[in-house]
Design a protein around this motif. Structure first.
Motif, PDB file in Angstrom:
ATOM      1  N   MET B  31       0.835  -1.206   0.000  1.00 57.39           N
ATOM      2  CA  MET B  31       0.000   0.000   0.000  1.00 57.39           C
ATOM      3  C   MET B  31       0.867   1.252   0.000  1.00 57.39           C
ATOM      4  O   MET B  31       1.892   1.312   0.659  1.00 57.39           O
ATOM      5  CB  MET B  31      -0.918   0.007   1.229  1.00 57.39           C
ATOM      6  N   PHE B  33       0.245   5.573   0.370  1.00 56.60           N
ATOM      7  CA  PHE B  33      -0.742   6.511   0.876  1.00 56.60           C
ATOM      8  C   PHE B  33      -0.460   7.914   0.343  1.00 56.60           C
ATOM      9  O   PHE B  33       0.698   8.323   0.260  1.00 56.60           O
ATOM     10  CB  PHE B  33      -0.718   6.541   2.413  1.00 56.60           C
ATOM     11  N   GLU B  96       4.068   2.505   4.690  1.00 53.15           N
ATOM     12  CA  GLU B  96       4.237   2.028   6.062  1.00 53.15           C
ATOM     13  C   GLU B  96       4.895   0.666   6.010  1.00 53.15           C
ATOM     14  O   GLU B  96       4.432  -0.233   5.316  1.00 53.15           O
ATOM     15  CB  GLU B  96       2.885   1.992   6.778  1.00 53.15           C
ATOM     16  N   ARG B  98       6.330  -2.631   8.060  1.00 53.12           N
ATOM     17  CA  ARG B  98       6.221  -3.393   9.308  1.00 53.12           C
ATOM     18  C   ARG B  98       7.478  -4.214   9.514  1.00 53.12           C
ATOM     19  O   ARG B  98       7.817  -5.060   8.710  1.00 53.12           O
ATOM     20  CB  ARG B  98       5.015  -4.331   9.271  1.00 53.12           C
ATOM     21  N   GLY B 100       8.355  -5.616  13.081  1.00 58.67           N
ATOM     22  CA  GLY B 100       8.033  -5.490  14.495  1.00 58.67           C
ATOM     23  C   GLY B 100       6.918  -4.469  14.597  1.00 58.67           C
ATOM     24  O   GLY B 100       5.743  -4.798  14.511  1.00 58.67           O
ATOM     25  N   ASN B 101       7.305  -3.230  14.772  1.00 58.92           N
ATOM     26  CA  ASN B 101       6.321  -2.152  14.749  1.00 58.92           C
ATOM     27  C   ASN B 101       6.238  -1.543  13.360  1.00 58.92           C
ATOM     28  O   ASN B 101       7.125  -1.734  12.533  1.00 58.92           O
ATOM     29  CB  ASN B 101       6.718  -1.070  15.762  1.00 58.92           C
ATOM     30  N   THR B 102       5.177  -0.806  13.131  1.00 57.52           N
ATOM     31  CA  THR B 102       4.988  -0.151  11.843  1.00 57.52           C
ATOM     32  C   THR B 102       5.621   1.233  11.866  1.00 57.52           C
ATOM     33  O   THR B 102       5.465   1.976  12.829  1.00 57.52           O
ATOM     34  CB  THR B 102       3.486  -0.031  11.534  1.00 57.52           C
ATOM     35  N   GLU B 103       6.343   1.546  10.817  1.00 62.84           N
ATOM     36  CA  GLU B 103       6.950   2.865  10.691  1.00 62.84           C
ATOM     37  C   GLU B 103       6.537   3.472   9.362  1.00 62.84           C
ATOM     38  O   GLU B 103       6.519   2.779   8.339  1.00 62.84           O
ATOM     39  CB  GLU B 103       8.472   2.786  10.764  1.00 62.84           C
ATOM     40  N   ALA B 104       6.206   4.740   9.380  1.00 57.94           N
ATOM     41  CA  ALA B 104       5.826   5.447   8.158  1.00 57.94           C
ATOM     42  C   ALA B 104       7.024   6.187   7.588  1.00 57.94           C
ATOM     43  O   ALA B 104       7.813   6.793   8.318  1.00 57.94           O
ATOM     44  CB  ALA B 104       4.696   6.434   8.449  1.00 57.94           C
ATOM     45  N   PHE B 106       7.974   8.966   4.394  1.00 58.87           N
ATOM     46  CA  PHE B 106       7.328   9.955   3.546  1.00 58.87           C
ATOM     47  C   PHE B 106       8.270  10.452   2.456  1.00 58.87           C
ATOM     48  O   PHE B 106       9.486  10.521   2.648  1.00 58.87           O
ATOM     49  CB  PHE B 106       6.895  11.170   4.378  1.00 58.87           C
ATOM     50  N   GLY B 107       7.676  10.811   1.336  1.00 59.44           N
ATOM     51  CA  GLY B 107       8.408  11.592   0.364  1.00 59.44           C
ATOM     52  C   GLY B 107       8.597  13.000   0.891  1.00 59.44           C
ATOM     53  O   GLY B 107       8.038  13.374   1.929  1.00 59.44           O
TER      54      GLY B 107
END
Lengths: 112, 115
Positions: B31, B33, B96, B98, B100-104, B106-107
């Motif tokens: 995905m 966004f 995003e 994943r 472990g944890n999800t991190e975003a 960005f451009g």
């Protein structure tokens, strides 16, 4: 209605002052993150907190995750002009993959 | 991690025209966004772009105004159509990851000014 309520929305302070930004929710998150966005750039991750009650320090920045994992705070000690920017909290909800939920942001201006 | 290249970084456009923003990721992601960030404001999610299916739009955003392409797992475009001054904003793409944890990630954003 924002799932993550962030306050204050704006903050204008002098260099050397301390400040705290809050991120609150009625939902439980498996992790909570803080991002900073500087002008002309996209947000960049500062820290992720995962465990209830967890405290993480990043130089003059202290991040805390609430015991119930519903809220978090960011404290900046002796703010500098380089701290100026938009601070965003983002929560990862529990139970499988869920898109990150972003707070409305706190726009911080530190003046010399 | 993910490195995102977004272009153009800024543009000034005439009202009534359209602008296509491109976003290239250095790894395959399911995905992507697209966000809008109006001056002095936070992020507003426009839509989620899935490879192989139509994008999912958030309330207040429609495909005719913001058509999205997602031809493969590393690339997406957002078009701002029939622009008006109210469309002046920063547009950001994000992924995003994943681990472990999800991190975003960005451009750097596209600063659009419609005159």
């Amino acid at each position: 209605t924002q799932l993550l309520e962030q306050s204050p929305q704006f903050l204008s302070i002098q260099e050397g002052e301390n400040l705290t930004v809050y991120c609150n929710s009625s939902s439980v998150f498996s992790s909570l993150q803080w991002y900073r966005q500087e002008p002309g750039e996209g947000p960049v991750l500062l820290v992720t907190v995962v465990t209830g009650g967890e405290v993480k320090k990043l130089k003059r920045l202290t991040f805390q995750f609430g015991d119930a994992r519903k809220d978090s705070s960011l404290h900046i000690t002796a703010a500098q002009t380089g701290d100026t920017g938009l601070y965003l909290c983002a929560g990862e909800r529990t139970g499988g993959y869920n898109k990150l939920i972003f707070g409305a942001g706190t726009r911080l201006a530190v003046h010399p | 991690s993910a490195v995102i290249s977004q272009k153009p970084s800024r543009d000034i456009c005439q009202r009534g025209t359209s602008l296509t923003i491109q976003c290239q990721v250095d790894s395959q992601v399911t995905m992507m966004f697209w966000y809008r960030q109006q001056p002095g404001q936070s992020l507003t999610l426009i839509a989620t772009a899935n490879q192989g299916s139509e994008a999912t739009y958030e309330s207040g955003f429609v495909i005719d105004k913001f058509p999205i392409s997602r031809p493969n797992l590393t690339f997406s475009t957002l078009t701002v159509s029939n622009m008006s001054p109210e469309d002046s904003s920063i547009y950001l793409c994000s992924v995003e990851v994943r681990a472990g944890n999800t991190e975003a990630f960005f451009g750097q954003g596209t600063r659009l000014t419609v005159v």
